[in-house]
Design a protein around this motif. Structure first.
Motif, PDB file in Angstrom:
ATOM      1  N   UNK A  79      13.856  10.040   0.519  1.00 52.35           N
ATOM      2  CA  UNK A  79      12.698   9.235   0.910  1.00 52.35           C
ATOM      3  C   UNK A  79      12.497   8.045  -0.023  1.00 52.35           C
ATOM      4  N   UNK A  80      12.802   8.232  -1.300  1.00 54.07           N
ATOM      5  CA  UNK A  80      12.671   7.109  -2.240  1.00 54.07           C
ATOM      6  C   UNK A  80      13.666   6.008  -1.895  1.00 54.07           C
ATOM      7  N   UNK A  81      14.898   6.379  -1.621  1.00 50.47           N
ATOM      8  CA  UNK A  81      15.892   5.375  -1.225  1.00 50.47           C
ATOM      9  C   UNK A  81      15.551   4.764   0.135  1.00 50.47           C
ATOM     10  N   UNK A  82      15.031   5.570   1.030  1.00 50.99           N
ATOM     11  CA  UNK A  82      14.602   5.086   2.341  1.00 50.99           C
ATOM     12  C   UNK A  82      13.504   4.039   2.193  1.00 50.99           C
ATOM     13  N   UNK A  83      12.545   4.321   1.336  1.00 50.66           N
ATOM     14  CA  UNK A  83      11.452   3.375   1.098  1.00 50.66           C
ATOM     15  C   UNK A  83      11.953   2.098   0.428  1.00 50.66           C
ATOM     16  N   UNK A  84      12.855   2.250  -0.522  1.00 54.02           N
ATOM     17  CA  UNK A  84      13.391   1.076  -1.207  1.00 54.02           C
ATOM     18  C   UNK A  84      14.102   0.133  -0.229  1.00 54.02           C
ATOM     19  N   UNK A  85      14.958   0.694   0.613  1.00 58.20           N
ATOM     20  CA  UNK A  85      15.686  -0.159   1.555  1.00 58.20           C
ATOM     21  C   UNK A  85      14.778  -0.691   2.665  1.00 58.20           C
ATOM     22  N   UNK A  86      13.738   0.048   3.013  1.00 59.12           N
ATOM     23  CA  UNK A  86      12.774  -0.462   3.992  1.00 59.12           C
ATOM     24  C   UNK A  86      11.999  -1.647   3.415  1.00 59.12           C
ATOM     25  N   UNK A  87      11.671  -1.586   2.134  1.00 55.31           N
ATOM     26  CA  UNK A  87      10.994  -2.720   1.492  1.00 55.31           C
ATOM     27  C   UNK A  87      11.924  -3.934   1.465  1.00 55.31           C
ATOM     28  N   UNK A  88      13.225  -3.687   1.275  1.00 58.17           N
ATOM     29  CA  UNK A  88      14.167  -4.810   1.226  1.00 58.17           C
ATOM     30  C   UNK A  88      14.254  -5.557   2.552  1.00 58.17           C
ATOM     31  N   UNK A 109       0.815  -1.218   0.000  1.00 58.53           N
ATOM     32  CA  UNK A 109       0.000   0.000   0.000  1.00 58.53           C
ATOM     33  C   UNK A 109       0.841   1.257   0.000  1.00 58.53           C
ATOM     34  N   UNK A 110       1.982   1.226   0.663  1.00 65.33           N
ATOM     35  CA  UNK A 110       2.865   2.389   0.733  1.00 65.33           C
ATOM     36  C   UNK A 110       4.218   1.948   0.199  1.00 65.33           C
ATOM     37  N   UNK A 111       4.650   2.594  -0.861  1.00 58.94           N
ATOM     38  CA  UNK A 111       5.912   2.190  -1.472  1.00 58.94           C
ATOM     39  C   UNK A 111       6.706   3.387  -1.953  1.00 58.94           C
ATOM     40  N   UNK A 112       7.422   3.169  -3.019  1.00 60.35           N
ATOM     41  CA  UNK A 112       8.346   4.168  -3.528  1.00 60.35           C
ATOM     42  C   UNK A 112       7.604   5.374  -4.117  1.00 60.35           C
ATOM     43  N   UNK A 113       6.460   5.157  -4.728  1.00 63.29           N
ATOM     44  CA  UNK A 113       5.675   6.271  -5.280  1.00 63.29           C
ATOM     45  C   UNK A 113       5.204   7.234  -4.209  1.00 63.29           C
ATOM     46  N   UNK A 114       4.698   6.690  -3.114  1.00 66.03           N
ATOM     47  CA  UNK A 114       4.269   7.526  -1.992  1.00 66.03           C
ATOM     48  C   UNK A 114       5.480   8.251  -1.398  1.00 66.03           C
ATOM     49  N   UNK A 115       6.600   7.557  -1.309  1.00 63.79           N
ATOM     50  CA  UNK A 115       7.811   8.167  -0.767  1.00 63.79           C
ATOM     51  C   UNK A 115       8.257   9.340  -1.638  1.00 63.79           C
ATOM     52  N   UNK A 116       8.209   9.174  -2.948  1.00 61.67           N
ATOM     53  CA  UNK A 116       8.608  10.254  -3.853  1.00 61.67           C
ATOM     54  C   UNK A 116       7.672  11.447  -3.713  1.00 61.67           C
TER      55      UNK A 116
END
Length: 172
Positions: free
Chosen positions: A83-92, A55-62
């Protein structure tokens, strides 16, 4: 692993939007020159990215990063990139983090917050020719945001923990 794992109710998308709005407005407050004021948007972003990555990913972060860039009147894309990199690594790391207690989870998210601050600082130093290092107190934001992680977990998961219909004979 002695603590019980509760089955959570599905998260309401309105609650996710409300939590982002509250975090955004908390970042609006005039904190002045206080050292170590947490980045509430980054905290809520990492929380929902770890707990609800579909539901919350890189698009929301951007999008939240662009809003924060406009609010902070800084270089367009500085917060958006962080925030985009933060979201990417949080998903990982989201599957691994969910196995731990919130205090231990904070040890996993601290490097994420620190990395986001490093990205923001690097962009600022590369773009502005007269920029200088703000000092080591600049990184207390990551530390304070990490300390707030267990509180955010308690507050943001509270609506999902309540039972739809209370029954004292059911274990779940």
């Amino acid at each position: 692993m002695n603590s019980p794992h509760y089955i959570l109710l599905p998260v309401n998308p309105v609650f996710i939007t409300l939590s982002f709005s509250v975090a955004f407005f908390l970042n609006f407050l005039p904190w002045g020159g206080w050292v170590g004021v947490p980045d509430f948007v980054a905290l809520v972003l990492v929380f929902w990215t770890i707990h609800q990555p579909r539901k919350v990913g890189i698009g929301v972060a951007f999008a939240m990063g662009l809003l924060m860039d406009v609010h902070d009147s800084i270089y367009m894309g500085e917060n958006a990139l962080a925030y985009t990199l933060l979201s990417y690594f949080a998903i990982m790391i989201h599957r691994r983090v969910l196995w731990f207690h919130p205090l231990t989870q904070s040890l996993h998210v601290f490097p994420l917050f620190m990395f986001a601050q490093l990205v923001q600082l690097a962009v600022r130093m590369l773009v502005a020719p007269d920029a200088h290092f703000p000092g080591w107190a600049y990184f207390t934001v990551s530390l304070v945001t990490t300390v707030l992680w267990p509180v955010a977990t308690l507050l943001l998961l509270a609506p999902q923990r309540r039972a739809k219909d209370k029954d004292h004979t059911r274990p779940i």
